[in-house]
Design a protein around this motif. Structure first.
Motif, short mmCIF file in Angstrom:
data_model
loop_
_atom_site.label_atom_id
_atom_site.label_comp_id
_atom_site.label_asym_id
_atom_site.label_seq_id
_atom_site.Cartn_x
_atom_site.Cartn_y
_atom_site.Cartn_z
N PRO A 172 47.57 35.94 30.22
CA PRO A 172 46.13 35.45 29.76
C PRO A 172 45.40 36.50 30.33
N GLN A 173 44.25 37.34 29.44
CA GLN A 173 43.13 38.07 30.05
C GLN A 173 42.20 37.57 30.91
N ASP A 174 42.00 36.13 30.69
CA ASP A 174 40.81 35.29 31.18
C ASP A 174 41.79 34.67 32.50
N TRP A 175 42.46 35.10 33.22
CA TRP A 175 43.22 34.68 34.21
C TRP A 175 42.65 34.43 35.47
N THR A 176 42.79 33.47 36.49
CA THR A 176 42.25 33.39 37.74
C THR A 176 43.07 33.93 38.88
N TRP A 177 42.71 33.88 40.05
CA TRP A 177 43.44 34.21 41.23
C TRP A 177 44.70 33.24 41.41
N GLN A 178 44.46 32.33 41.00
CA GLN A 178 45.81 31.18 41.01
C GLN A 178 46.74 31.46 40.10
N ASP A 179 46.26 31.72 38.89
CA ASP A 179 47.18 32.12 37.89
C ASP A 179 47.85 33.65 38.21
N PHE A 180 47.08 34.52 38.87
CA PHE A 180 47.69 35.86 39.29
C PHE A 180 48.97 35.46 40.35
N GLY A 181 48.49 34.54 41.23
CA GLY A 181 49.48 34.47 42.24
C GLY A 181 50.92 33.73 41.53
N GLN A 182 50.55 32.69 40.79
CA GLN A 182 51.89 32.32 39.95
C GLN A 182 52.60 33.32 39.32
N VAL A 183 52.03 33.86 38.67
CA VAL A 183 52.68 35.30 37.84
C VAL A 183 53.76 36.13 38.73
N LEU A 184 52.98 36.43 39.95
CA LEU A 184 53.78 37.05 41.09
C LEU A 184 54.78 36.27 41.41
N ALA A 185 54.73 35.02 41.80
CA ALA A 185 56.02 34.28 42.29
C ALA A 185 56.92 34.30 40.91
N LEU A 243 54.22 38.30 48.17
CA LEU A 243 53.91 38.51 46.67
C LEU A 243 53.22 39.83 46.57
N VAL A 244 52.32 40.12 47.67
CA VAL A 244 51.67 41.38 47.69
C VAL A 244 51.97 42.05 49.08
N GLN A 245 51.94 43.66 48.80
CA GLN A 245 52.23 44.37 50.00
C GLN A 245 51.14 44.61 50.86
N ALA A 246 51.19 44.14 52.16
CA ALA A 246 50.13 44.58 53.29
C ALA A 246 50.28 46.17 53.45
N ASP A 247 49.30 46.66 53.03
CA ASP A 247 49.29 48.19 53.32
C ASP A 247 48.21 48.81 53.63
N VAL A 248 48.17 50.20 54.14
CA VAL A 248 47.08 50.85 54.54
C VAL A 248 47.25 52.12 53.74
N PRO A 249 46.20 52.48 52.93
CA PRO A 249 46.17 53.65 51.93
C PRO A 249 46.72 55.00 52.47
N GLY A 250 47.64 55.60 51.73
CA GLY A 250 48.17 56.87 52.28
C GLY A 250 49.38 56.72 52.61
#
Length: 407
Positions: A172-185, A243-250
């Motif tokens: 869905p284009q109008d998704w929420t952060w909760q929707d985002f987490g569910q997609v990643l899961a 679900l999301v990588q903890a990172d530092v740029p570079g």
């Protein structure tokens, strides 16, 4: 030093194509007439293309410029990488009349005092989609050091084939952060990888919940508010669930991605990805929170070095990108969203990128903000990693980090 430079996030090197090498492929043969300036001396305008624009698009702009200046030969040079350690140096602009480059890189050059002030350069009003942010991009202390040629929102790159394998028919284009987490899961449960880094989500998540990294004057860190902590808690939950990588740029992971294809990641977010077309991939807006869908602006800009051998002619060249409808149309046909309010160019862009990407882009453009790149967020990310990974509490982590960050 120039303070409060308004730039976008630096473009991901793994996702962009360098301007092609050698002399322009078609420009020199497309305009009849003399190649001699007044007095019989030829004039050669040298343009440096660093990143972010195709040779074909540059050729078309050069063609329109040389209609007005038939005694000028436009020569495009490639200039990447820059200086030592990726930092611009005076020698990078030696003999260069104009530069086409990412906004963040132009900001570094402006800080180093390498670019001309373009404040008096008159150009048409930008279109409504970017008008709210146009004047912030490429300016510092009330002076303009660069003009945006295109303005893009940070967006996800998505692999629809991989999403379909996970049972997700369409995001869905109008998704929420909760929707985002569910997609990643869902994709993780299906054994499908994602390449989503917390550095790309930090400020969008804070702003989506009403917080920010800096105060309104962008002079002091301010991610210790209750609203900002809400956004940080959302990110921490995604990191703790892997679900999301903890990172530092570079990090080396950025350069090791397989883009597209059957084995590529389902979702990818590495920063302010410029709008692009990759086989098998599409672009998707960031999720929205209680305060909307704020995302950093990325841009390709035109600027003039202070050392330009033909500064007046170079000024006309920079103006050509924004004031010439034919040039805007040529850029739009190549997939670059028009900055000026030219209806034909906008229509050509929509046709070039397709209806879905056009809708997604316009949705993302509504939340644009200019990220102050004068602040390095790497120390912030490093300091937040213990909280994101669940080894430290939020309040003490944030308070201790702000106390030791340089002001």
């Amino acid at each position: 030093m120039i303070k409060q430079i308004r730039t976008g996030v630096a473009c991901g090197l793994a996702l962009l194509t360098l301007v092609g090498c050698g002399a322009p492929k078609t420009t020199a043969d497309r305009v009849p007439g003399s190649q001699q300036a007044a007095g019989g001396e030829p004039v050669e305008l040298t343009v440096a293309g660093f990143l972010g624009m195709s040779r074909e698009a540059l050729d078309d702009v050069n063609y329109e410029f040389r209609k007005k200046h038939p005694g000028v030969n436009v020569r495009v040079k490639d200039r990447a990488p820059l200086g030592k350690g990726g930092q611009p140096e005076e020698s990078d602009l030696e003999g260069i009349d104009a530069v086409i480059l990412p906004l963040a890189l132009a900001g570094q050059m402006a800080e180093a005092g390498m670019l001309k002030d373009l404040s008096n350069l008159k150009v048409p009003a930008p279109n409504e989609a970017v008008a709210g942010i146009f004047d912030e991009l490429g300016t510092a202390e009330g002076k303009r050091f660069a003009l945006p040629i295109d303005v893009s929102p940070a967006m996800f790159v998505i692999n629809e084939e991989q999403l379909n394998k996970a049972g997700i028919k369409e995001l869905p284009q109008d998704w929420t952060w909760q929707d985002f987490g569910q997609v990643l899961a869902t994709t993780k449960s299906a054994g499908i990888t994602n390449m989503v880094q917390v550095s790309a989500l930090l400020e969008p998540a804070l702003r989506a919940y009403g917080g920010q990294l800096y105060d309104q004057d962008r002079q002091a860190w301010s991610f210790d508010s209750s609203a900002a902590k809400q956004g940080l808690a959302v990110l921490a939950d995604l990191v703790k669930k892997d679900l999301v990588q903890a990172d530092v740029p570079g990090g080396a992971t950025t350069m090791a991605i397989r883009i597209g294809g059957k084995d590529g990641p389902a979702l990818m977010a590495l920063g302010a990805n410029k709008l692009m077309s990759v086989p098998g991939m599409n672009m998707h807006p960031y999720p929205r929170g209680p305060q909307g869908r704020p995302v950093a602006a990325s841009a390709t800009v035109a600027a003039i070095p202070k050392s330009s051998p033909n500064a007046e002619l170079a000024t006309d060249y920079v103006r050509e990108f924004l004031s010439n409808p034919a040039a805007q149309l040529a850029l739009a046909k190549g997939g670059i969203r028009p900055v000026t309010a030219d209806a034909r160019a906008l229509s050509a862009w929509q046709e070039a990128v397709g209806e879905r990407m056009a809708r997604a882009t316009d949705l993302a453009l509504a939340g644009l903000y200019a990220e102050p790149s004068a602040r390095d967020i790497r120390p912030v990310l490093e300091g937040l990693l213990p909280y994101f990974r669940g080894t430290a509490g939020l309040d003490e982590t944030v308070a201790g980090l702000i106390a030791r960050l340089p002001q």
